[in-house]
Design a protein around this motif. Structure first.
Motif, PDB file in Angstrom:
ATOM      1  N   VAL A   4     -26.443  24.576  48.473  1.00  0.00           N
ATOM      2  CA  VAL A   4     -25.892  24.632  47.412  1.00  0.00           C
ATOM      3  C   VAL A   4     -24.975  26.016  47.231  1.00  0.00           C
ATOM      4  O   VAL A   4     -23.978  26.184  46.797  1.00  0.00           O
ATOM      5  N   ALA A   8     -21.623  23.738  48.216  1.00  0.00           N
ATOM      6  CA  ALA A   8     -21.326  23.397  47.069  1.00  0.00           C
ATOM      7  C   ALA A   8     -20.488  24.461  46.148  1.00  0.00           C
ATOM      8  O   ALA A   8     -19.753  24.164  45.375  1.00  0.00           O
ATOM      9  N   SER A   9     -20.966  25.492  46.284  1.00  0.00           N
ATOM     10  CA  SER A   9     -20.768  26.689  45.401  1.00  0.00           C
ATOM     11  C   SER A   9     -19.210  27.225  45.747  1.00  0.00           C
ATOM     12  O   SER A   9     -18.405  27.796  45.069  1.00  0.00           O
ATOM     13  N   TRP A  15     -17.469  23.717  40.393  1.00  0.00           N
ATOM     14  CA  TRP A  15     -18.872  23.417  41.246  1.00  0.00           C
ATOM     15  C   TRP A  15     -19.291  24.919  41.285  1.00  0.00           C
ATOM     16  O   TRP A  15     -20.696  24.640  41.266  1.00  0.00           O
ATOM     17  N   ARG A  16     -18.837  25.818  41.541  1.00  0.00           N
ATOM     18  CA  ARG A  16     -19.393  27.339  41.875  1.00  0.00           C
ATOM     19  C   ARG A  16     -20.137  27.438  40.265  1.00  0.00           C
ATOM     20  O   ARG A  16     -21.362  27.890  40.298  1.00  0.00           O
ATOM     21  N   THR A  18     -21.126  25.496  37.936  1.00  0.00           N
ATOM     22  CA  THR A  18     -22.155  24.621  37.763  1.00  0.00           C
ATOM     23  C   THR A  18     -23.641  25.201  38.628  1.00  0.00           C
ATOM     24  O   THR A  18     -24.569  25.020  38.304  1.00  0.00           O
ATOM     25  N   ALA A  19     -23.058  25.423  40.057  1.00  0.00           N
ATOM     26  CA  ALA A  19     -24.311  26.168  40.831  1.00  0.00           C
ATOM     27  C   ALA A  19     -24.954  27.091  40.227  1.00  0.00           C
ATOM     28  O   ALA A  19     -26.152  27.452  40.112  1.00  0.00           O
ATOM     29  N   ARG A  20     -23.963  27.884  39.638  1.00  0.00           N
ATOM     30  CA  ARG A  20     -24.601  29.237  39.088  1.00  0.00           C
ATOM     31  C   ARG A  20     -24.985  29.373  37.848  1.00  0.00           C
ATOM     32  O   ARG A  20     -25.966  30.017  37.642  1.00  0.00           O
ATOM     33  N   LEU A  25     -30.986  23.756  38.873  1.00  0.00           N
ATOM     34  CA  LEU A  25     -31.172  23.519  40.189  1.00  0.00           C
ATOM     35  C   LEU A  25     -31.987  24.663  40.951  1.00  0.00           C
ATOM     36  O   LEU A  25     -32.152  24.285  42.158  1.00  0.00           O
ATOM     37  N   TRP A  26     -32.418  25.677  40.467  1.00  0.00           N
ATOM     38  CA  TRP A  26     -33.135  26.568  40.942  1.00  0.00           C
ATOM     39  C   TRP A  26     -34.671  26.649  40.515  1.00  0.00           C
ATOM     40  O   TRP A  26     -35.362  27.474  40.679  1.00  0.00           O
TER      41      TRP A  26
END
Length: 156
Positions: A4, A8-9, A15-16, A18-20, A25-26
């Motif tokens: 990720v 992905a990020s 996408w970044r 969303t990941a952040r 996700l974490w």
């Protein structure tokens, strides 16, 4: 975690973001998964191998710190291996106070009972603690755990 953060990020800004911005996700951070993806490190010998291992350790530690920052208080499970620098556990316990499960694998992570007590004392919601290959004697570990986090079950 690594995929990720590193892949992905970097696809695009959405996408970044969303990941952040999605702490779900974490919830579980694992520093050991993906170690087999670096087979080139094992072809080195002597000083070159030590340098490659040190570089890998720095990378894993920095990626884990980013994941801890992005997850914040949503991080519930953390697995830290000997492939991380020794300040990572202190860093994570400062920023992820809702940890329910902590696994520490590596003899140097807890250098002494004072550092162990400081880290565990911050984790008021800790329910499960797993310590593997620690240099501190088992009786001492159990005493520190009992005092610092009475609600945690442990395996050492």
């Amino acid at each position: 975690m690594r995929d990720v953060l590193l892949h992905a990020s970097k696809v695009c800004s959405s996408w970044r973001n969303t990941a952040r911005d999605d702490p779900i996700l974490w919830r579980r951070i694992d520093t050991l998964t993906g170690i087999q993806d670096y087979p080139d490190m094992y072809k080195f010998r002597g000083e070159a191998r030590k340098a490659a291992e040190a570089s890998y350790t720095r990378i894993v530690t920095e990626l884990t710190k980013i994941a801890v920052n992005w997850g914040g208080n949503c991080v519930e499970h953390l697995l830290i291996g000997s492939n991380c620098e020794d300040d990572l556990l202190d860093y994570a316990s400062e920023r992820s106070r809702n940890l329910k499960s902590l696994s520490v694998i590596g003899s140097y992570i807890f250098l002494n009972t004072e550092s162990m007590a400081n880290v565990l004392g911050r984790l008021k919601k800790l329910e499960e603690l797993r310590i593997v290959r620690c240099t501190i004697p088992l009786g001492t570990i159990m005493k520190v755990i009992g005092l610092a986090c009475p609600h945690a079950s442990s395996s050492a």
